[in-house]
Write a protein that holds these residues in place. Structure first.
Motif, PDB file in Angstrom:
ATOM      1  N   GLN A  97       0.833  -1.215   0.000  1.00  0.00           N
ATOM      2  CA  GLN A  97       0.000   0.000   0.000  1.00  0.00           C
ATOM      3  C   GLN A  97       0.862   1.258   0.000  1.00  0.00           C
ATOM      4  O   GLN A  97       0.590   2.205  -0.748  1.00  0.00           O
ATOM      5  CB  GLN A  97      -0.921   0.016   1.217  1.00  0.00           C
ATOM      6  CG  GLN A  97      -2.083  -0.928   1.104  1.00  0.00           C
ATOM      7  CD  GLN A  97      -2.951  -0.877   2.360  1.00  0.00           C
ATOM      8  OE1 GLN A  97      -2.454  -0.786   3.474  1.00  0.00           O
ATOM      9  NE2 GLN A  97      -4.262  -0.932   2.156  1.00  0.00           N
ATOM     10  N   ARG A 100       2.489   1.685  -3.411  1.00  0.00           N
ATOM     11  CA  ARG A 100       1.510   2.178  -4.400  1.00  0.00           C
ATOM     12  C   ARG A 100       1.258   3.676  -4.210  1.00  0.00           C
ATOM     13  O   ARG A 100       1.147   4.411  -5.192  1.00  0.00           O
ATOM     14  CB  ARG A 100       0.199   1.412  -4.276  1.00  0.00           C
ATOM     15  CG  ARG A 100       0.245   0.075  -4.936  1.00  0.00           C
ATOM     16  CD  ARG A 100      -1.136  -0.560  -5.008  1.00  0.00           C
ATOM     17  NE  ARG A 100      -1.028  -1.864  -5.630  1.00  0.00           N
ATOM     18  CZ  ARG A 100      -1.606  -2.954  -5.178  1.00  0.00           C
ATOM     19  NH1 ARG A 100      -2.370  -2.921  -4.101  1.00  0.00           N
ATOM     20  NH2 ARG A 100      -1.456  -4.100  -5.810  1.00  0.00           N
ATOM     21  N   ALA A 101       1.152   4.127  -2.968  1.00  0.00           N
ATOM     22  CA  ALA A 101       0.938   5.549  -2.701  1.00  0.00           C
ATOM     23  C   ALA A 101       2.126   6.372  -3.210  1.00  0.00           C
ATOM     24  O   ALA A 101       1.942   7.438  -3.815  1.00  0.00           O
ATOM     25  CB  ALA A 101       0.709   5.793  -1.207  1.00  0.00           C
ATOM     26  N   ARG A 103       4.181   5.492  -5.634  1.00  0.00           N
ATOM     27  CA  ARG A 103       4.134   5.421  -7.094  1.00  0.00           C
ATOM     28  C   ARG A 103       3.116   6.426  -7.639  1.00  0.00           C
ATOM     29  O   ARG A 103       3.391   7.144  -8.603  1.00  0.00           O
ATOM     30  CB  ARG A 103       3.755   4.012  -7.525  1.00  0.00           C
ATOM     31  CG  ARG A 103       3.851   3.793  -9.028  1.00  0.00           C
ATOM     32  CD  ARG A 103       2.501   3.302  -9.570  1.00  0.00           C
ATOM     33  NE  ARG A 103       2.545   3.196 -10.994  1.00  0.00           N
ATOM     34  CZ  ARG A 103       2.055   4.133 -11.818  1.00  0.00           C
ATOM     35  NH1 ARG A 103       1.504   5.210 -11.347  1.00  0.00           N
ATOM     36  NH2 ARG A 103       2.131   3.988 -13.114  1.00  0.00           N
ATOM     37  N   ASN A 104       1.952   6.501  -6.994  1.00  0.00           N
ATOM     38  CA  ASN A 104       0.926   7.439  -7.438  1.00  0.00           C
ATOM     39  C   ASN A 104       1.382   8.885  -7.259  1.00  0.00           C
ATOM     40  O   ASN A 104       1.084   9.745  -8.094  1.00  0.00           O
ATOM     41  CB  ASN A 104      -0.386   7.190  -6.699  1.00  0.00           C
ATOM     42  CG  ASN A 104      -1.023   5.879  -7.115  1.00  0.00           C
ATOM     43  OD1 ASN A 104      -0.740   5.339  -8.185  1.00  0.00           O
ATOM     44  ND2 ASN A 104      -1.894   5.350  -6.262  1.00  0.00           N
ATOM     45  N   ALA A 105       2.098   9.161  -6.188  1.00  0.00           N
ATOM     46  CA  ALA A 105       2.608  10.516  -5.955  1.00  0.00           C
ATOM     47  C   ALA A 105       3.597  10.908  -7.052  1.00  0.00           C
ATOM     48  O   ALA A 105       3.545  12.033  -7.572  1.00  0.00           O
ATOM     49  CB  ALA A 105       3.266  10.609  -4.580  1.00  0.00           C
ATOM     50  N   ALA A 107       3.705   9.639 -10.113  1.00  0.00           N
ATOM     51  CA  ALA A 107       2.923   9.784 -11.344  1.00  0.00           C
ATOM     52  C   ALA A 107       2.182  11.125 -11.362  1.00  0.00           C
ATOM     53  O   ALA A 107       2.134  11.796 -12.404  1.00  0.00           O
ATOM     54  CB  ALA A 107       1.942   8.621 -11.486  1.00  0.00           C
ATOM     55  N   ASP A 108       1.614  11.524 -10.219  1.00  0.00           N
ATOM     56  CA  ASP A 108       0.919  12.811 -10.139  1.00  0.00           C
ATOM     57  C   ASP A 108       1.876  13.969 -10.418  1.00  0.00           C
ATOM     58  O   ASP A 108       1.524  14.922 -11.113  1.00  0.00           O
ATOM     59  CB  ASP A 108       0.263  13.007  -8.770  1.00  0.00           C
ATOM     60  CG  ASP A 108      -0.950  12.104  -8.553  1.00  0.00           C
ATOM     61  OD1 ASP A 108      -1.444  11.507  -9.535  1.00  0.00           O
ATOM     62  OD2 ASP A 108      -1.388  11.997  -7.384  1.00  0.00           O
ATOM     63  N   CYS A 109       3.072  13.882  -9.865  1.00  0.00           N
ATOM     64  CA  CYS A 109       4.059  14.943 -10.101  1.00  0.00           C
ATOM     65  C   CYS A 109       4.457  14.997 -11.578  1.00  0.00           C
ATOM     66  O   CYS A 109       4.588  16.089 -12.141  1.00  0.00           O
ATOM     67  CB  CYS A 109       5.300  14.737  -9.234  1.00  0.00           C
ATOM     68  SG  CYS A 109       5.046  15.211  -7.513  1.00  0.00           S
ATOM     69  N   THR A 127      -2.194  17.869  -2.201  1.00  0.00           N
ATOM     70  CA  THR A 127      -2.888  16.912  -3.062  1.00  0.00           C
ATOM     71  C   THR A 127      -2.174  15.584  -3.087  1.00  0.00           C
ATOM     72  O   THR A 127      -2.802  14.529  -3.103  1.00  0.00           O
ATOM     73  CB  THR A 127      -2.990  17.461  -4.499  1.00  0.00           C
ATOM     74  OG1 THR A 127      -3.584  18.750  -4.439  1.00  0.00           O
ATOM     75  CG2 THR A 127      -3.817  16.549  -5.376  1.00  0.00           C
ATOM     76  N   VAL A 128      -0.835  15.602  -3.079  1.00  0.00           N
ATOM     77  CA  VAL A 128      -0.052  14.374  -3.080  1.00  0.00           C
ATOM     78  C   VAL A 128      -0.066  13.815  -1.663  1.00  0.00           C
ATOM     79  O   VAL A 128       0.298  14.508  -0.718  1.00  0.00           O
ATOM     80  CB  VAL A 128       1.395  14.629  -3.574  1.00  0.00           C
ATOM     81  CG1 VAL A 128       2.194  13.352  -3.528  1.00  0.00           C
ATOM     82  CG2 VAL A 128       1.375  15.205  -4.976  1.00  0.00           C
ATOM     83  N   GLU A 129      -0.476  12.548  -1.525  1.00  0.00           N
ATOM     84  CA  GLU A 129      -0.575  11.926  -0.193  1.00  0.00           C
ATOM     85  C   GLU A 129       0.783  11.818   0.464  1.00  0.00           C
ATOM     86  O   GLU A 129       1.776  11.553  -0.193  1.00  0.00           O
ATOM     87  CB  GLU A 129      -1.153  10.504  -0.324  1.00  0.00           C
ATOM     88  CG  GLU A 129      -2.566  10.453  -0.792  1.00  0.00           C
ATOM     89  CD  GLU A 129      -3.039   9.012  -0.906  1.00  0.00           C
ATOM     90  OE1 GLU A 129      -2.553   8.151  -0.136  1.00  0.00           O
ATOM     91  OE2 GLU A 129      -3.874   8.759  -1.760  1.00  0.00           O
TER      92      GLU A 129
END
Length: 131
Positions: A97, A100-101, A103-105, A107-109, A127-129
């Motif tokens: 988990q 993944r968080a 990785r998503n951060a 990708a968002d950047c 916005t980025v966790e």
């Protein structure tokens, strides 16, 4: 039975000889035999080291791995492995988990496109966790 010198074993398992000596000193590897004063290991040691590396990647500590390896000849090994694995699974799930968080951060950047960390709206707005 084929035996491997410490240098040959180290090359095969992609480790330093010092790491193999350490594994031996903490009981992960049985004491090496000696030929002309040099450490030699049975060829089966390659498989044992593969098991150790796999267990380390799964997050088991060296103490836990040693416990499993010590019990290897013992009838309780399967029970012991099951108990350790059941305790380890929630930890691995948390790690997945968190990864993944992260990785998503990232990708968002990348999707933001600004690449200016001082003024990035994603970073300043929260916005980025947090991972």
């Amino acid at each position: 039975m084929r035996r491997l010198g410490i240098g040959e074993l180290a090359r095969q398992v992609r480790m330093r000889p010092s790491a193999l000596r350490y594994y031996e000193s903490v009981g992960l590897l049985p004491p090496a035999g000696r030929v002309a004063g040099r450490r030699v290991y049975p060829a089966g040691t390659v498989r044992r080291i593969a098991l150790i590396k796999m267990a380390q990647r799964a997050g088991f500590t060296l103490a836990e791995i040693r416990q499993l390896l010590d019990a290897d000849a013992d009838r309780g090994t399967t029970r012991q492995w099951r108990a350790l694995a059941e305790r380890k699974l929630p930890e691995l799930d948390r790690f997945i988990q968190e990864t993944r968080a992260l990785r998503n951060a990232v990708a968002d950047c990348l999707a933001c496109g600004c690449m200016n960390f001082d003024s990035c709206g994603l970073l300043s707005s929260g916005t980025v966790e947090d991972a």
